[in-house]
Design a protein around this motif. Structure first.
Motif, mmCIF file in Angstrom:
data_model
loop_
_atom_site.group_PDB
_atom_site.id
_atom_site.type_symbol
_atom_site.label_atom_id
_atom_site.label_comp_id
_atom_site.label_asym_id
_atom_site.label_seq_id
_atom_site.Cartn_x
_atom_site.Cartn_y
_atom_site.Cartn_z
ATOM 1 N N THR A 31 26.369 88.692 13.177
ATOM 2 C CA THR A 31 26.951 89.414 14.301
ATOM 3 C C THR A 31 26.396 88.885 15.620
ATOM 4 O O THR A 31 27.122 88.589 16.560
ATOM 5 N N LEU A 32 25.079 88.743 15.649
ATOM 6 C CA LEU A 32 24.401 88.308 16.866
ATOM 7 C C LEU A 32 24.924 86.954 17.341
ATOM 8 O O LEU A 32 25.115 86.716 18.525
ATOM 9 N N MET A 33 25.180 86.057 16.385
ATOM 10 C CA MET A 33 25.569 84.700 16.740
ATOM 11 C C MET A 33 27.089 84.516 16.735
ATOM 12 O O MET A 33 27.574 83.411 16.925
ATOM 13 N N VAL B 184 21.278 80.945 24.584
ATOM 14 C CA VAL B 184 19.852 80.954 24.263
ATOM 15 C C VAL B 184 19.084 81.695 25.354
ATOM 16 O O VAL B 184 18.167 82.476 25.081
ATOM 17 N N SER B 185 19.490 81.472 26.598
ATOM 18 C CA SER B 185 18.842 82.154 27.715
ATOM 19 C C SER B 185 18.997 83.673 27.568
ATOM 20 O O SER B 185 18.032 84.435 27.727
ATOM 21 N N ARG B 186 20.212 84.094 27.215
ATOM 22 C CA ARG B 186 20.496 85.510 27.052
ATOM 23 C C ARG B 186 19.676 86.099 25.891
ATOM 24 O O ARG B 186 19.065 87.153 25.996
ATOM 25 N N LEU B 187 19.670 85.338 24.797
ATOM 26 C CA LEU B 187 18.930 85.750 23.601
ATOM 27 C C LEU B 187 17.454 85.951 23.928
ATOM 28 O O LEU B 187 16.823 86.934 23.510
ATOM 29 N N HIS B 188 16.922 85.018 24.684
ATOM 30 C CA HIS B 188 15.502 85.073 25.022
ATOM 31 C C HIS B 188 15.203 86.297 25.883
ATOM 32 O O HIS B 188 14.227 87.006 25.661
ATOM 33 N N ARG B 189 16.091 86.549 26.851
ATOM 34 C CA ARG B 189 15.854 87.694 27.737
ATOM 35 C C ARG B 189 15.942 88.994 26.948
ATOM 36 O O ARG B 189 15.174 89.929 27.165
ATOM 37 N N TRP C 19 19.179 82.422 38.996
ATOM 38 C CA TRP C 19 20.151 81.738 38.146
ATOM 39 C C TRP C 19 20.075 82.147 36.686
ATOM 40 O O TRP C 19 20.854 81.702 35.870
ATOM 41 N N ARG C 20 19.118 83.002 36.355
ATOM 42 C CA ARG C 20 18.916 83.313 34.943
ATOM 43 C C ARG C 20 20.087 84.068 34.314
ATOM 44 O O ARG C 20 20.260 84.038 33.115
ATOM 45 N N THR C 21 20.848 84.751 35.138
ATOM 46 C CA THR C 21 21.935 85.551 34.554
ATOM 47 C C THR C 21 23.240 84.780 34.389
ATOM 48 O O THR C 21 24.088 85.184 33.608
ATOM 49 N N GLY C 22 23.394 83.663 35.110
ATOM 50 C CA GLY C 22 24.637 82.889 34.987
ATOM 51 C C GLY C 22 24.448 81.717 34.050
ATOM 52 O O GLY C 22 23.437 81.614 33.371
ATOM 53 N N ASP C 23 25.481 80.826 34.005
ATOM 54 C CA ASP C 23 25.279 79.625 33.192
ATOM 55 C C ASP C 23 24.759 78.495 34.071
ATOM 56 O O ASP C 23 24.529 78.659 35.265
ATOM 57 N N ILE C 24 24.547 77.338 33.462
ATOM 58 C CA ILE C 24 23.863 76.256 34.168
ATOM 59 C C ILE C 24 24.703 75.716 35.313
ATOM 60 O O ILE C 24 24.182 75.233 36.317
ATOM 61 N N GLU C 25 26.023 75.852 35.185
ATOM 62 C CA GLU C 25 26.895 75.383 36.261
ATOM 63 C C GLU C 25 26.674 76.252 37.510
ATOM 64 O O GLU C 25 26.631 75.739 38.633
ATOM 65 N N ASP C 26 26.514 77.568 37.297
ATOM 66 C CA ASP C 26 26.199 78.460 38.423
ATOM 67 C C ASP C 26 24.847 78.103 39.014
ATOM 68 O O ASP C 26 24.665 78.079 40.235
ATOM 69 N N ALA C 27 23.893 77.835 38.109
ATOM 70 C CA ALA C 27 22.526 77.571 38.556
ATOM 71 C C ALA C 27 22.486 76.430 39.564
ATOM 72 O O ALA C 27 21.731 76.454 40.529
ATOM 73 N N MET C 28 23.372 75.439 39.344
ATOM 74 C CA MET C 28 23.380 74.270 40.219
ATOM 75 C C MET C 28 23.787 74.629 41.648
ATOM 76 O O MET C 28 23.630 73.827 42.551
ATOM 77 N N THR C 29 24.336 75.812 41.832
ATOM 78 C CA THR C 29 24.748 76.193 43.183
ATOM 79 C C THR C 29 23.591 76.796 43.969
ATOM 80 O O THR C 29 23.712 77.054 45.155
ATOM 81 N N TYR C 30 22.464 77.031 43.300
ATOM 82 C CA TYR C 30 21.306 77.592 44.014
ATOM 83 C C TYR C 30 20.442 76.472 44.579
ATOM 84 O O TYR C 30 20.092 75.522 43.875
#
Lengths: 273, 279, 281
Positions: free
Chosen positions: B140-142, B197-202, B247-258
């Motif tokens: 379910t998780l994955m 993975v980022s979400r899972l870790h948080r 940027w932790r809540t978005g994906d890496i494409e969003d992160a690049m905008t910071y």
């Protein structure tokens, strides 16, 4: 700790199966030889009509090289066997490669021939021995025909496989460069298919050797297979051993030589083993 | 969903962050490969601590020994010197306390998705009832429910890596080791997997030790980025990433905008580039 | 014989080749039609050539209808002690016995050789000693040692089957991705668990390929063995028929040998599909 070690060396230790330390092999073989010698000549555990001593076998071997048996010395029998083998395997490879190329390149021919070929392929070479003898007499050509029947199918199958894996991009590229069909076959198709053809030839060579021994065992008046058959007939176990040893050595040599030939002719193919 | 069941390791509390004992400690570890003819230094003496619930990424040029470090941390290779501690005591041979996600997935081809995920439980003789329950949670998780009876060869790369992650998480490791887990995936799948993975870790506060050659990935995922030098590898610099980085809540494409993200990325890339261009 | 493992490569199915003007693929129906026509044409040519007063004497090649009649007769009437069924069952019995024995001994042997160093030092040199000798060459020795009963035949066919069983079991272990072993270890599997659940299971398709080659080799060798030392079986029928120039019976025996060989091959391929559905194809 040993557990961890074995984890990282799993690959190495398995790869070494083929080329494992020569020494251990030699030691094991010497042990077998010693046990054989002990059981026969020293302790007399088994009768010589059941298992002759290694000394007797070696004596028989040398005896046969000078004293003709059934009209030929050991070398004579070996020569005859090799000639039949070469004839059958040579024809098998030549015609097998040709048919393989034709089958791969001409789909209508493939559609016509493949079903018949597949049905006949399942009849083992030895099943052809009686009819080969009826057709050709217990002669050189009957034995060679059986060898041919053993050598032919692997050549056809592997050549067809090799040719059909040639990337059409390559043939198309050659065609756009204006190459005529025979040139494409020679310069584009054959080099790509060569490793597969060699695989077929290798199988053909050892299948052919096996078939020859069987054919000579079943019918014939000379050759190595005949030699061991006579050994059985006369209760001369030493002669059976001599025959088996020579057959084994020649088989190994043949296989080794074709492996070398593959390295010489296809030096770019690194995984020749 | 009941996250306490599926979380890896102990829950992270504030106290743990300040705890003197790190979750994993790499102490004085080095690696020399000795052959009959020569000795190759793969890894210089390295010290590194990973706190409970911390996400540490390692970046470095290829062949810098980061994979060697990972293999040693997992217990799959022996260090020439030094030792690995988990919760302050020697970690011993490889085992489910430190489960690993490999770059090439390493799924058992003869087992279905569900069997692959349950592997660690069945070899530990966990009861069938509990096993089924926990496998179901991971599926379910994955998002793998519909593939539970598929064989690995029937799945896409991204799905295969999900199975590998689930298989590593189900044994509730103290620390999750990930060896360039997304390097074999296509760019779009990689972006999605990074976010997951980022979400899972948080969500689970798991402790993760993550190797990558992608600077963006390292900055995006990490609480702390460790830069390694070229071979023989050694730790060149450690850079902490703010816990509340936006940027932790978005994906890496969003992160690049910071702007901050790009500054960090530039700083780390310069460090890595020195290792590639200098001789 | 290097045949054992290499033939698995030969057995790999062809990649579908992209269309090219040079060798345009035929539609499936069309190619079946051509195949059927070719087979029918072949039989008609055979029939015409062997007509009374035709080009080929019946002593050289009997007419197809003669072979067909003999086939039907042999199904119900005993020839040399039993019907065609009886001879076929005698042959199949020996083959399956020797083949199964080869697997029971060959699989553990191959795995042991690939997995444990000590086993390799002892077994491998002996195996290398036996391997290059064609299995048939052991027949005279087997007859001297074991007589002309079933035991001698089973022994020789066993040797023929053993080689591919062992070679492919070794290959199965060798070709395991070490990463899978590492993965199993990090998930807490013990050595026996890794061997049984990861190595053997993952290598199963390779072992099954060995099983197929072993069965083919066994069948081939049995036919020869039956020509040399037997009182029943299809090879025995073939050789005896040829001695009395009974070509109808000889061709029936050959055909039956071929059909049963093909049937065994198809059976084991589908069994392999069923046992290891995950295998890469």
């Amino acid at each position: 700790m040993t557990q961890i070690k074995s984890a990282s060396s799993t690959r190495n230790r398995s790869v070494r199966v083929a080329s494992q330390p020569f020494v251990y092999g030699a030691v094991t073989l010497l042990c077998v030889l010693a046990a054989w010698f002990l059981a026969t000549d020293v302790l007399h555990l088994v009768g010589s009509s059941f298992l002759p001593s290694p000394v007797t076998v070696i004596a028989t071997l040398f005896g046969l090289t000078v004293q003709p048996f059934a009209g030929a010395t050991l070398m004579g029998h070996l020569g005859l066997s090799l000639a039949r083998w070469a004839l059958g395997v040579g024809a098998g490879i030549l015609l097998g490669v040709l048919l393989g190329i034709v089958l791969a390149w001409l789909p209508p021919v493939r559609a016509a021939v493949t079903p018949i070929f597949e049905v006949l392929r399942y009849i083992p070479p030895f099943a052809w021995v009686p009819i080969a003898v009826l057709w050709l007499g217990a002669s050189m050509s009957a034995q060679a025909l059986v060898v041919f029947i053993a050598a032919f199918p692997p050549c056809v199958i592997n050549t067809q496989l090799g040719v059909s894996t040639v990337d059409p991009i390559l043939t198309n590229a050659a065609r756009t460069l204006g190459a005529p069909p025979m040139t494409i076959l020679r310069r584009v198709v054959v080099p790509v298919a060569a490793p597969s053809i060699f695989t077929g030839a290798r199988i053909a060579v050892s299948n052919g050797w096996m078939a020859l021994v069987g054919a000579e065992l079943i019918v014939g008046k000379e050759g190595l297979g005949f030699l061991i058959a006579q050994g059985q007939f006369n209760g001369d176990v030493a002669m059976i051993f001599v025959g088996i040893i020579v057959i084994g050595i020649v088989g190994t040599l043949i296989d080794f030589l074709i492996a070398r030939a593959e390295v010489w002719t296809l030096p770019w193919k690194t995984d020749s083993k | 969903m009941n996250t306490t069941v599926i979380k890896t390791g102990a829950p992270m509390r504030e106290a743990d962050m300040n705890d003197a004992t790190p979750k994993m400690e790499i102490r004085g570890v080095s690696k020399t490969y000795t052959t009959r003819k020569s000795e190759t230094y793969a890894l210089e003496t390295t010290d590194l601590s990973i706190g409970t619930g911390e996400f540490v990424t390692i970046v470095g040029p290829s062949g810098c020994g980061k994979s060697t470090l990972m293999m040693i941390a997992a217990g799959l290779e022996e260090p020439s010197t030094g030792e690995i501690l988990v919760d302050g005591s020697p970690a011993g041979p490889a085992g489910p306390k430190r489960s690993v996600v490999f770059q090439r997935f390493a799924l058992f081809p003869s087992e279905t998705v569900a069997q692959n995920i349950g592997f660690g439980l069945s070899v530990a003789h966990v009861s069938k009832v509990e096993r089924t329950e926990r496998i179901k949670e991971q599926l379910t998780l994955m998002g793998l429910e519909q593939f539970r009876n598929s064989y690995p060869k029937e799945l896409s790369g991204g799905m295969q890596q999900r199975v590998a992650i689930a298989r590593a998480l189900i044994v509730r490791p103290e620390i999750l080791l990930m060896d360039e887990p997304f390097a074999a995936l296509d760019a779009q799948t990689r972006t999605v997997m990074q976010e997951e993975v980022s979400r899972l870790h948080r969500r689970m506060q798991s402790t993760v030790f993550f190797i990558t050659h992608s600077v963006e990935e390292a900055v995006y995922l990490a609480d702390r980025v460790v830069v390694m030098s070229k071979r023989p590898g050694r730790i060149k610099k450690e850079i902490s990433i703010p816990h509340d980085a936006p940027w932790r809540t978005g994906d890496i494409e969003d992160a690049m905008t910071y702007g901050d993200f790009n500054e960090l990325r530039k700083e780390i890339w310069d460090l890595v580039r020195e290792e590639i261009t200098t001789h | 014989m290097t045949v054992a493992v290499r033939s698995t490569r030969r057995a790999a199915p062809r990649k579908p080749s992209t269309q090219s003007m040079w060798r345009r693929e035929l539609a499936r129906g069309k190619s079946v039609l051509i195949g059927v026509i070719a087979a029918v044409v072949l039989v008609i040519i055979w029939y015409l050539l062997t007509l009374p007063g035709g080009l080929i004497q019946p002593l050289f090649l009997p007419p197809p209808q003669g072979v067909a009649t003999q086939f039907i007769t042999m199904l119900s009437e005993p020839y040399l002690g039993s019907t065609l069924w009886g001879h076929a069952i005698a042959s199949l019995g020996v083959v399956l016995e020797a083949w199964a024995l080869g697997g029971i001994i060959g699989i553990p042997l191959g795995i042991a050789v690939a997995w444990w160093k000590r086993a390799r030092w002892i077994v491998w040199p002996l195996f290398q000693l036996i391997r290059p000798v064609p299995p048939l060459a052991w027949i005279p020795l087997a007859i001297v040692w074991l007589g002309i009963g079933d035991v001698a035949r089973v022994a020789v066919v066993f040797v023929a089957a053993l080689v591919p069983w062992v070679m492919n079991s070794i290959e199965a272990v060798r070709s395991i991705d070490p990463l899978l072993v590492s993965a199993a270890r990090t998930l807490g599997a013990s050595e026996p668990q890794i061997l049984m659940r990861v190595v053997v299971r993952t290598g199963l398709p390779t072992i099954l390929a060995g099983a197929r080659i072993a069965l083919g080799n066994a069948w081939t060798t049995l036919v020869a063995a039956e020509m040399l030392a037997a009182t029943a079986g299809l090879g025995f029928v073939a050789l005896n028929a040829s001695r009395v120039l009974d070509l109808d019976t000889l061709l029936v025996a050959m055909g039956t040998i071929g059909i049963l060989g093909a049937a065994l091959s198809i059976l084991i391929s589908s069994a392999a599909q069923w046992i290891a559905p995950w295998a890469e194809d």
